[in-house]
Design a protein around this motif. Structure first.
Motif, mmCIF file in Angstrom:
data_model
loop_
_atom_site.group_PDB
_atom_site.id
_atom_site.type_symbol
_atom_site.label_atom_id
_atom_site.label_comp_id
_atom_site.label_asym_id
_atom_site.label_seq_id
_atom_site.Cartn_x
_atom_site.Cartn_y
_atom_site.Cartn_z
ATOM 1 N N ALA A 262 21.516 34.211 27.442
ATOM 2 C CA ALA A 262 22.612 33.293 27.148
ATOM 3 C C ALA A 262 22.130 31.870 26.893
ATOM 4 C CB ALA A 262 23.614 33.276 28.305
ATOM 5 N N CYS A 263 22.820 31.213 26.005
ATOM 6 C CA CYS A 263 22.665 29.774 25.853
ATOM 7 C C CYS A 263 22.976 29.114 27.190
ATOM 8 C CB CYS A 263 23.620 29.274 24.780
ATOM 9 S SG CYS A 263 23.769 27.481 24.723
ATOM 10 N N GLY A 264 22.158 28.180 27.608
ATOM 11 C CA GLY A 264 22.390 27.516 28.875
ATOM 12 C C GLY A 264 23.722 26.809 28.953
ATOM 13 N N ALA A 265 24.297 26.477 27.788
ATOM 14 C CA ALA A 265 25.580 25.775 27.774
ATOM 15 C C ALA A 265 26.752 26.680 28.129
ATOM 16 C CB ALA A 265 25.816 25.145 26.397
ATOM 17 N N ILE A 266 26.583 27.997 28.002
ATOM 18 C CA ILE A 266 27.678 28.909 28.353
ATOM 19 C C ILE A 266 27.296 29.861 29.478
ATOM 20 C CG2 ILE A 266 28.555 28.836 25.979
ATOM 21 C CD1 ILE A 266 27.694 31.854 25.846
ATOM 22 N N ALA A 267 26.105 29.705 30.031
ATOM 23 C CA ALA A 267 25.634 30.652 31.039
ATOM 24 C C ALA A 267 26.525 30.667 32.277
ATOM 25 C CB ALA A 267 24.189 30.321 31.427
ATOM 26 N N GLN A 268 26.853 29.506 32.804
ATOM 27 C CA GLN A 268 27.673 29.459 34.015
ATOM 28 C C GLN A 268 29.087 29.995 33.766
ATOM 29 O OE1 GLN A 268 28.447 25.575 35.865
ATOM 30 N NE2 GLN A 268 27.999 26.528 37.838
ATOM 31 N N PRO A 269 29.769 29.571 32.691
ATOM 32 C CA PRO A 269 31.081 30.172 32.418
ATOM 33 C C PRO A 269 31.013 31.674 32.202
ATOM 34 C CG PRO A 269 30.806 28.164 31.139
ATOM 35 C CD PRO A 269 29.478 28.456 31.762
ATOM 36 N N ALA A 270 29.951 32.152 31.544
ATOM 37 C CA ALA A 270 29.814 33.587 31.324
ATOM 38 C C ALA A 270 29.639 34.321 32.646
ATOM 39 C CB ALA A 270 28.630 33.867 30.408
ATOM 40 N N ALA A 271 28.861 33.752 33.552
ATOM 41 C CA ALA A 271 28.666 34.378 34.853
ATOM 42 C C ALA A 271 29.970 34.402 35.647
ATOM 43 C CB ALA A 271 27.583 33.632 35.629
ATOM 44 N N ARG A 272 30.767 33.341 35.535
ATOM 45 C CA ARG A 272 32.062 33.304 36.215
ATOM 46 C C ARG A 272 32.986 34.404 35.687
ATOM 47 N NH1 ARG A 272 34.104 27.031 36.240
ATOM 48 N NH2 ARG A 272 32.513 26.143 37.613
ATOM 49 N N VAL A 273 33.029 34.552 34.382
ATOM 50 C CA VAL A 273 33.879 35.574 33.777
ATOM 51 C C VAL A 273 33.435 36.958 34.238
ATOM 52 C CG1 VAL A 273 34.464 36.717 31.601
ATOM 53 C CG2 VAL A 273 34.568 34.220 31.757
ATOM 54 N N ALA A 274 32.124 37.209 34.194
ATOM 55 C CA ALA A 274 31.606 38.524 34.591
ATOM 56 C C ALA A 274 31.954 38.833 36.042
ATOM 57 C CB ALA A 274 30.103 38.570 34.382
ATOM 58 N N ALA A 275 31.813 37.837 36.917
ATOM 59 C CA ALA A 275 32.135 38.053 38.329
ATOM 60 C C ALA A 275 33.619 38.325 38.520
ATOM 61 C CB ALA A 275 31.705 36.839 39.150
ATOM 62 N N ALA A 276 34.457 37.576 37.803
ATOM 63 C CA ALA A 276 35.899 37.757 37.938
ATOM 64 C C ALA A 276 36.343 39.129 37.441
ATOM 65 C CB ALA A 276 36.634 36.662 37.173
ATOM 66 N N GLN A 277 35.665 39.639 36.403
ATOM 67 C CA GLN A 277 36.027 40.925 35.827
ATOM 68 C C GLN A 277 35.339 42.106 36.513
ATOM 69 O OE1 GLN A 277 38.285 41.383 33.421
ATOM 70 N NE2 GLN A 277 38.689 39.191 33.265
ATOM 71 N N GLY A 278 34.376 41.824 37.370
ATOM 72 C CA GLY A 278 33.651 42.900 38.036
ATOM 73 C C GLY A 278 32.668 43.608 37.132
ATOM 74 N N TRP A 279 32.175 42.918 36.115
ATOM 75 C CA TRP A 279 31.226 43.530 35.185
ATOM 76 C C TRP A 279 29.823 43.520 35.767
ATOM 77 C CZ3 TRP A 279 33.190 40.049 30.644
ATOM 78 C CH2 TRP A 279 34.425 40.555 30.174
ATOM 79 N N ASP A 280 29.066 44.554 35.468
ATOM 80 C CA ASP A 280 27.662 44.632 35.870
ATOM 81 C C ASP A 280 26.835 43.917 34.794
ATOM 82 O OD1 ASP A 280 25.311 45.211 37.095
ATOM 83 O OD2 ASP A 280 25.414 47.377 36.850
ATOM 84 N N LEU A 281 26.937 42.594 34.820
ATOM 85 C CA LEU A 281 26.326 41.759 33.784
ATOM 86 C C LEU A 281 25.511 40.665 34.454
ATOM 87 C CD1 LEU A 281 26.230 40.996 30.685
ATOM 88 C CD2 LEU A 281 28.131 39.436 31.187
ATOM 89 N N ASP A 282 24.221 40.633 34.181
ATOM 90 C CA ASP A 282 23.338 39.603 34.707
ATOM 91 C C ASP A 282 23.052 38.583 33.603
ATOM 92 O OD1 ASP A 282 23.222 40.962 37.096
ATOM 93 O OD2 ASP A 282 21.323 41.967 36.607
ATOM 94 N N ALA B 155 39.462 30.212 29.430
ATOM 95 C CA ALA B 155 38.229 30.987 29.228
ATOM 96 C C ALA B 155 38.504 32.363 28.638
ATOM 97 C CB ALA B 155 37.485 31.132 30.552
ATOM 98 N N GLY B 156 39.749 32.604 28.194
ATOM 99 C CA GLY B 156 40.096 33.927 27.683
ATOM 100 C C GLY B 156 39.311 34.325 26.459
ATOM 101 N N GLY B 157 39.068 33.372 25.566
ATOM 102 C CA GLY B 157 38.307 33.682 24.360
ATOM 103 C C GLY B 157 36.886 34.095 24.679
ATOM 104 N N LEU B 158 36.269 33.400 25.616
ATOM 105 C CA LEU B 158 34.914 33.768 26.030
ATOM 106 C C LEU B 158 34.910 35.142 26.677
ATOM 107 C CD1 LEU B 158 31.932 33.081 26.433
ATOM 108 C CD2 LEU B 158 32.566 31.955 28.579
ATOM 109 N N ALA B 159 35.909 35.446 27.496
ATOM 110 C CA ALA B 159 35.975 36.754 28.151
ATOM 111 C C ALA B 159 36.066 37.876 27.125
ATOM 112 C CB ALA B 159 37.175 36.805 29.101
ATOM 113 N N LEU B 160 36.906 37.704 26.108
ATOM 114 C CA LEU B 160 37.028 38.727 25.074
ATOM 115 C C LEU B 160 35.728 38.896 24.305
ATOM 116 C CD1 LEU B 160 40.583 37.957 23.638
ATOM 117 C CD2 LEU B 160 39.885 39.982 24.933
ATOM 118 N N ALA B 161 35.062 37.779 24.018
ATOM 119 C CA ALA B 161 33.802 37.842 23.279
ATOM 120 C C ALA B 161 32.729 38.552 24.098
ATOM 121 C CB ALA B 161 33.347 36.432 22.901
ATOM 122 N N LEU B 162 32.659 38.255 25.380
ATOM 123 C CA LEU B 162 31.672 38.923 26.234
ATOM 124 C C LEU B 162 31.968 40.402 26.374
ATOM 125 C CD1 LEU B 162 31.317 36.265 29.068
ATOM 126 C CD2 LEU B 162 29.578 36.860 27.370
#
Length: 204
Positions: free
Chosen positions: A7-27, A185-192
């Protein structure tokens, strides 16, 4: 099915938040956000990290849009058989390409900020452009800009209250008016989600 996200460092933290909230197995494995100041280096950095992570993950995906690589990142992704986030840049991920296009069509001199850029403005913009040492360069860099638009992703009232004065300070540093466009953050969640296999994106 563990997935690694380069991930780009500019979206890494938001991406990690989304993954945790959704329960995704995403590192999430971030690359330096300042690569955006040298987009010619993004594709090679992504390729190196994808190759490093592949032996230990079922799947690797790329948490970048094109981000100014002008197709170089797509060439790497195609060659390695990995998917990347859609869009030209992270603004598309948050606000949607139609909104971004409408903002820039309405006022071509629009300078966009994300929550990350609001927080890191002094480091990623002021210091990187040398404005802390040579403030007279501001007008050379930003002469044709007419406003700052902050695409506010956070839905947390306390966080927004913290970020609002920082966004205003950033706009003031550029001598431009600030406009706030809430995106969530909905758009990022859909993209991920589009990067994950169906079974990983739908945890029990």
């Amino acid at each position: 099915m563990a997935t690694a996200l380069v991930a780009c460092g500019a979206i890494a933290q938001p991406a990690a938040r989304v993954a945790a909230a959704q329960g995704w197995d995403l590192d999430v494995h971030p690359l330096p956000p300042l690569l955006h100041n040298r987009p010619d280096r993004i594709a090679a950095a992504v390729e190196a990290l994808v190759e490093e992570l592949r032996p230990t993950y079922d799947r690797v995906a790329v948490g970048y849009a094109d981000c100014g690589t002008y197709g170089a990142l797509d060439e790497v992704c195609t060659r390695l058989g990995v998917a990347r986030l859609a869009g030209l840049h992270c603004y598309d991920l948050y606000a949607g390409p139609e909104t971004v296009e409408a903002l820039t069509d309405a006022e071509p001199g629009t300078y966009l900020l994300t929550d990350f850029l609001v927080r890191s403005f002094e480091r990623t913009v002021v210091a990187e452009l040398g404005l802390d040492r040579h403030p007279e360069l501001r007008d050379d860099y930003f002469r044709h800009y007419t406003r700052v638009v902050w695409l506010a992703q956070s839905d947390d009232a306390a966080e927004l209250a913290e970020l609002r004065p920082l966004a205003q300070d950033a706009a003031d540093r550029l001598g431009l008016p600030l406009h706030v466009v809430p995106t969530g953050a909905g758009g990022l969640a859909l993209a991920l989600r589009s990067l994950l296999p169906e079974e990983a994106a739908c945890p029990p």
